[in-house]
Design a protein around this motif. Sequence first.
Motif, PDB file in Angstrom:
ATOM      1  N   GLY A 394       9.516 -16.670  20.311  1.00  0.00           N
ATOM      2  CA  GLY A 394       9.802 -15.924  21.529  1.00  0.00           C
ATOM      3  C   GLY A 394       9.137 -16.595  22.699  1.00  0.00           C
ATOM      4  N   PRO A 395       9.676 -16.432  23.899  1.00  0.00           N
ATOM      5  CA  PRO A 395       9.062 -17.049  25.083  1.00  0.00           C
ATOM      6  C   PRO A 395       7.699 -16.435  25.381  1.00  0.00           C
ATOM      7  CG  PRO A 395      10.770 -15.504  25.727  1.00  0.00           C
ATOM      8  CD  PRO A 395      10.839 -15.608  24.243  1.00  0.00           C
ATOM      9  N   ASN A 396       6.936 -17.080  26.246  1.00  0.00           N
ATOM     10  CA  ASN A 396       5.649 -16.530  26.669  1.00  0.00           C
ATOM     11  C   ASN A 396       5.862 -15.149  27.273  1.00  0.00           C
ATOM     12  OD1 ASN A 396       4.101 -18.770  25.943  1.00  0.00           O
ATOM     13  ND2 ASN A 396       4.532 -19.816  27.883  1.00  0.00           N
ATOM     14  N   GLY A 397       5.000 -14.214  26.874  1.00  0.00           N
ATOM     15  CA  GLY A 397       5.126 -12.847  27.361  1.00  0.00           C
ATOM     16  C   GLY A 397       6.073 -11.992  26.559  1.00  0.00           C
ATOM     17  N   ALA A 398       6.549 -12.531  25.418  1.00  0.00           N
ATOM     18  CA  ALA A 398       7.495 -11.770  24.600  1.00  0.00           C
ATOM     19  C   ALA A 398       6.808 -10.689  23.779  1.00  0.00           C
ATOM     20  CB  ALA A 398       8.266 -12.710  23.669  1.00  0.00           C
ATOM     21  N   GLY A 399       5.467 -10.704  23.709  1.00  0.00           N
ATOM     22  CA  GLY A 399       4.729  -9.680  22.964  1.00  0.00           C
ATOM     23  C   GLY A 399       4.390 -10.083  21.541  1.00  0.00           C
ATOM     24  N   LYS A 400       4.432 -11.402  21.253  1.00  0.00           N
ATOM     25  CA  LYS A 400       4.187 -11.866  19.882  1.00  0.00           C
ATOM     26  C   LYS A 400       2.750 -11.594  19.445  1.00  0.00           C
ATOM     27  CE  LYS A 400       5.246 -16.145  20.754  1.00  0.00           C
ATOM     28  NZ  LYS A 400       5.434 -16.002  22.208  1.00  0.00           N
ATOM     29  N   THR A 401       1.786 -11.947  20.298  1.00  0.00           N
ATOM     30  CA  THR A 401       0.383 -11.783  19.922  1.00  0.00           C
ATOM     31  C   THR A 401       0.012 -10.307  19.790  1.00  0.00           C
ATOM     32  OG1 THR A 401      -0.241 -13.885  20.955  1.00  0.00           O
ATOM     33  CG2 THR A 401      -1.995 -12.262  20.614  1.00  0.00           C
ATOM     34  N   THR A 402       0.499  -9.472  20.696  1.00  0.00           N
ATOM     35  CA  THR A 402       0.235  -8.031  20.589  1.00  0.00           C
ATOM     36  C   THR A 402       0.820  -7.478  19.302  1.00  0.00           C
ATOM     37  OG1 THR A 402       0.245  -7.803  22.993  1.00  0.00           O
ATOM     38  CG2 THR A 402       0.546  -5.803  21.697  1.00  0.00           C
ATOM     39  N   PHE A 403       2.009  -7.928  18.952  1.00  0.00           N
ATOM     40  CA  PHE A 403       2.650  -7.502  17.712  1.00  0.00           C
ATOM     41  C   PHE A 403       1.806  -7.896  16.507  1.00  0.00           C
ATOM     42  CE2 PHE A 403       6.000  -8.527  14.409  1.00  0.00           C
ATOM     43  CZ  PHE A 403       6.159  -7.213  14.022  1.00  0.00           C
ATOM     44  N   PHE A 404       1.312  -9.121  16.495  1.00  0.00           N
ATOM     45  CA  PHE A 404       0.438  -9.579  15.413  1.00  0.00           C
ATOM     46  C   PHE A 404      -0.827  -8.737  15.335  1.00  0.00           C
ATOM     47  CE2 PHE A 404       0.465 -13.973  13.260  1.00  0.00           C
ATOM     48  CZ  PHE A 404       1.699 -13.721  12.696  1.00  0.00           C
ATOM     49  N   ARG A 405      -1.399  -8.446  16.476  1.00  0.00           N
ATOM     50  CA  ARG A 405      -2.644  -7.678  16.500  1.00  0.00           C
ATOM     51  C   ARG A 405      -2.431  -6.255  16.003  1.00  0.00           C
ATOM     52  NH1 ARG A 405      -5.810  -7.984  21.960  1.00  0.00           N
ATOM     53  NH2 ARG A 405      -7.484  -7.300  20.581  1.00  0.00           N
ATOM     54  N   MET A 406      -1.255  -5.709  16.224  1.00  0.00           N
ATOM     55  CA  MET A 406      -0.966  -4.383  15.662  1.00  0.00           C
ATOM     56  C   MET A 406      -0.802  -4.465  14.148  1.00  0.00           C
ATOM     57  SD  MET A 406       1.436  -2.222  18.295  1.00  0.00           S
ATOM     58  CE  MET A 406       2.680  -3.483  18.575  1.00  0.00           C
ATOM     59  N   LEU A 407      -0.141  -5.514  13.655  1.00  0.00           N
ATOM     60  CA  LEU A 407       0.065  -5.646  12.217  1.00  0.00           C
ATOM     61  C   LEU A 407      -1.264  -5.749  11.474  1.00  0.00           C
ATOM     62  CD1 LEU A 407       3.097  -8.102  11.926  1.00  0.00           C
ATOM     63  CD2 LEU A 407       3.102  -5.607  11.767  1.00  0.00           C
ATOM     64  N   THR A 408      -2.250  -6.405  12.085  1.00  0.00           N
ATOM     65  CA  THR A 408      -3.563  -6.557  11.442  1.00  0.00           C
ATOM     66  C   THR A 408      -4.535  -5.458  11.848  1.00  0.00           C
ATOM     67  OG1 THR A 408      -4.232  -8.089  13.210  1.00  0.00           O
ATOM     68  CG2 THR A 408      -3.359  -9.056  11.180  1.00  0.00           C
ATOM     69  N   CYS A 409      -4.034  -4.462  12.595  1.00  0.00           N
ATOM     70  CA  CYS A 409      -4.848  -3.301  13.005  1.00  0.00           C
ATOM     71  C   CYS A 409      -6.008  -3.671  13.919  1.00  0.00           C
ATOM     72  CB  CYS A 409      -5.349  -2.532  11.780  1.00  0.00           C
ATOM     73  SG  CYS A 409      -4.024  -1.788  10.807  1.00  0.00           S
ATOM     74  N   GLU A 410      -5.888  -4.781  14.640  1.00  0.00           N
ATOM     75  CA  GLU A 410      -6.880  -5.089  15.679  1.00  0.00           C
ATOM     76  C   GLU A 410      -6.720  -4.145  16.856  1.00  0.00           C
ATOM     77  OE1 GLU A 410      -8.007  -9.468  16.327  1.00  0.00           O
ATOM     78  OE2 GLU A 410      -5.987  -9.583  15.485  1.00  0.00           O
ATOM     79  N   VAL A 411      -5.489  -3.764  17.140  1.00  0.00           N
ATOM     80  CA  VAL A 411      -5.224  -2.745  18.165  1.00  0.00           C
ATOM     81  C   VAL A 411      -4.308  -1.689  17.553  1.00  0.00           C
ATOM     82  CG1 VAL A 411      -5.517  -4.335  20.098  1.00  0.00           C
ATOM     83  CG2 VAL A 411      -3.255  -4.032  19.095  1.00  0.00           C
ATOM     84  N   PRO A 412      -4.514  -0.416  17.859  1.00  0.00           N
ATOM     85  CA  PRO A 412      -3.661   0.634  17.295  1.00  0.00           C
ATOM     86  C   PRO A 412      -2.354   0.715  18.066  1.00  0.00           C
ATOM     87  CG  PRO A 412      -5.342   1.601  18.693  1.00  0.00           C
ATOM     88  CD  PRO A 412      -5.624   0.133  18.650  1.00  0.00           C
ATOM     89  N   PRO A 413      -1.243   0.977  17.397  1.00  0.00           N
ATOM     90  CA  PRO A 413       0.023   1.155  18.121  1.00  0.00           C
ATOM     91  C   PRO A 413       0.040   2.476  18.872  1.00  0.00           C
ATOM     92  CG  PRO A 413       0.331   1.603  15.788  1.00  0.00           C
ATOM     93  CD  PRO A 413      -1.077   1.105  15.943  1.00  0.00           C
ATOM     94  N   THR A 414       0.762   2.514  19.971  1.00  0.00           N
ATOM     95  CA  THR A 414       0.952   3.769  20.696  1.00  0.00           C
ATOM     96  C   THR A 414       1.805   4.727  19.877  1.00  0.00           C
ATOM     97  OG1 THR A 414       0.812   2.529  22.774  1.00  0.00           O
ATOM     98  CG2 THR A 414       1.716   4.765  22.877  1.00  0.00           C
ATOM     99  N   SER A 415       2.800   4.177  19.194  1.00  0.00           N
ATOM    100  CA  SER A 415       3.634   4.966  18.285  1.00  0.00           C
ATOM    101  C   SER A 415       4.210   4.041  17.231  1.00  0.00           C
ATOM    102  CB  SER A 415       4.759   5.683  19.055  1.00  0.00           C
ATOM    103  OG  SER A 415       5.615   4.742  19.674  1.00  0.00           O
ATOM    104  N   GLY A 416       4.761   4.628  16.185  1.00  0.00           N
ATOM    105  CA  GLY A 416       5.303   3.842  15.088  1.00  0.00           C
ATOM    106  C   GLY A 416       4.345   3.816  13.907  1.00  0.00           C
ATOM    107  N   SER A 417       4.758   3.154  12.837  1.00  0.00           N
ATOM    108  CA  SER A 417       3.952   3.112  11.619  1.00  0.00           C
ATOM    109  C   SER A 417       4.011   1.731  10.979  1.00  0.00           C
ATOM    110  CB  SER A 417       4.431   4.164  10.616  1.00  0.00           C
ATOM    111  OG  SER A 417       5.760   3.867  10.193  1.00  0.00           O
TER     112      SER A 417
END
Length: 613
Positions: A394-417
Amino acid sequence: MFSKRPFLVEIVAAAVLLAVPFVLPYLDAAPNTVNRILVWGLFGIGFDILFGYTGLLSFGQSAFYGTGGFVAAYLLTRAGFPHVVLALLIGMVVAAIVGYLIGLLALRRTGIYFAMITVAIAEIFFFVEFNPLSEWTGGENGLPGVPTPSFDLGFTTLKFTSGWSLYPFLALAYFIGIVIALRIVRSPVGAILTAIRENPLRAAAVGHNVQAYKLTAFVIAAAYAGFAGGLLGVLQGFMPPDAFMFDTSGQLIMQTAIGGRGTLFGPLVGAAVWLFLQDFLQATLKLGAAWKLVLGLVFVLLVCFLRQGIIGGIKDLFALTTGAGKATEPPEQAAPVIASAAPVAPMKPRHAVLGDYGGPLLQAKGLTKRYGGVVANEGIDFTVHRGELRGIIGPNGAGKTTFFRMLTCEVPPTSGSIVFEGRDITGRSIVDVCQLGLTKSYQVNQLFNKLTVRENLTIAALAQLRGKFRLDAFATLRNIGGLEEQVEHTLQLVNLGARPDTPVSQLAYGEKRRLEIGLALASSPSLLLLDEPLAGMSPRERVETVRLLKSIAQGRTMIIIDHDMDALFELAERITVLQEGRVLVEGTPDEIKGNALVQDAYLGGVHEVELEA
């Protein structure tokens, strides 16, 4: 950290302590000064475990020093308790309990905020000792009449009164303290404390409960301070109120810095320099109160020119004269190391799946992350099956790193499981999910830079073999079953077998990237997430690392983010494309190459033939 001759230090320490009463009298050393050095040295051992090994600078050690001292002194004076050593131990236990309670509060913050909390704690204890508890502590008069120890052996009685007569008791107490501390720092607990000092973020990311280990170090430091405070009362015959003063904590920090932090013996050496200079400046040069000015200048000079303290300076000098500290540079013109590496059997994941669960290894549903009004990811559905190698682009700013951080529970998701191996891990900590078998490497290297390659991998392997927290403070690394084999296997997997004892700071960039992957691999994960493993590499290093990734992908489930699409198309079986925080399309590499949406949104509208080229 991993001593090959673990008892040499103890033998030398015992020999020096035995020689002191026979040598120092000929140098006109005052026995009371020598005894005070031992008390300060014992006080400093615990502080050095906290500051030198764990990296937590506390200005509140006087609170525990005074607590242990006054509890022991109260028992021995006003309560009429007859056993000196037992009173000292009770004071130590009370100080440790107080340290535990304060640590629960203070360790909620890090850095300067943690330090400021400890300053406030020290001031509170000083106020309480002089006011609400003055009836028990004696207020500004302290507690006089603290007895010295004696032991009835039946056929004779050993009495330790003052001066050189008291020295054997204090020397024995110091020796026991240093032996215990050496066992702690050589244990798995000590290895993890050192890792926390170097990089607490990565220590947590490989599966260690950093907060619990910090609290352990805090309690250990409080216990040492409490016992040393009791010895102060025994040494002086009364428990002085200045034990609670902030100056006591400040002097301890300065002595540790002078002697060398992270050495255990640094506080003893620093106390010797401090107290002998104090006596010399006051008694011999008759400087009066001006001794503090001169001693302050000495401290500044030592810190400026011996940044690792006196012991650190001696180590550097020894390394310089023997060539032991000479850097080992990686070969500049060596053949590609990955290409020539012998095949290594894949490391089997050690984490078991729940029951007979046969569903997807990882499944995210409706994953959304908002930062205020900014949406980083929205409504992502993502499924990975066991044994799959998935790529994310994905291009820069596509949310790839945030997505990874949610998968590893570094940051909690606002919603979803997020469900991993049949478990709902949404909202769990990164430590917990790593223990379950989901680990990641970082886009920017997160290594333990002052440790060697082997020590880095040992830290990661310990989390999988011991769990997230265990108080095996007197165990040895050699006794942990499977540790050495797991570390050696990981070294071979990432082709660093020729550099195991090289400090990370001396590695080439490509080697550091491989070690970054090795830290994630060392815990034998079921699912390995790699965040831009090819970032910043030269063309040759990229080729080598692609070969490495192919080799470690055998029998393993992996998810890789990277901007090198040629490499990712070569590696991955399926590709997920993110755009503006959402899933744009998923498919095989060939399907992604020919997808018009990908060409328009991600590749700027290039034609399929250009993409394939």
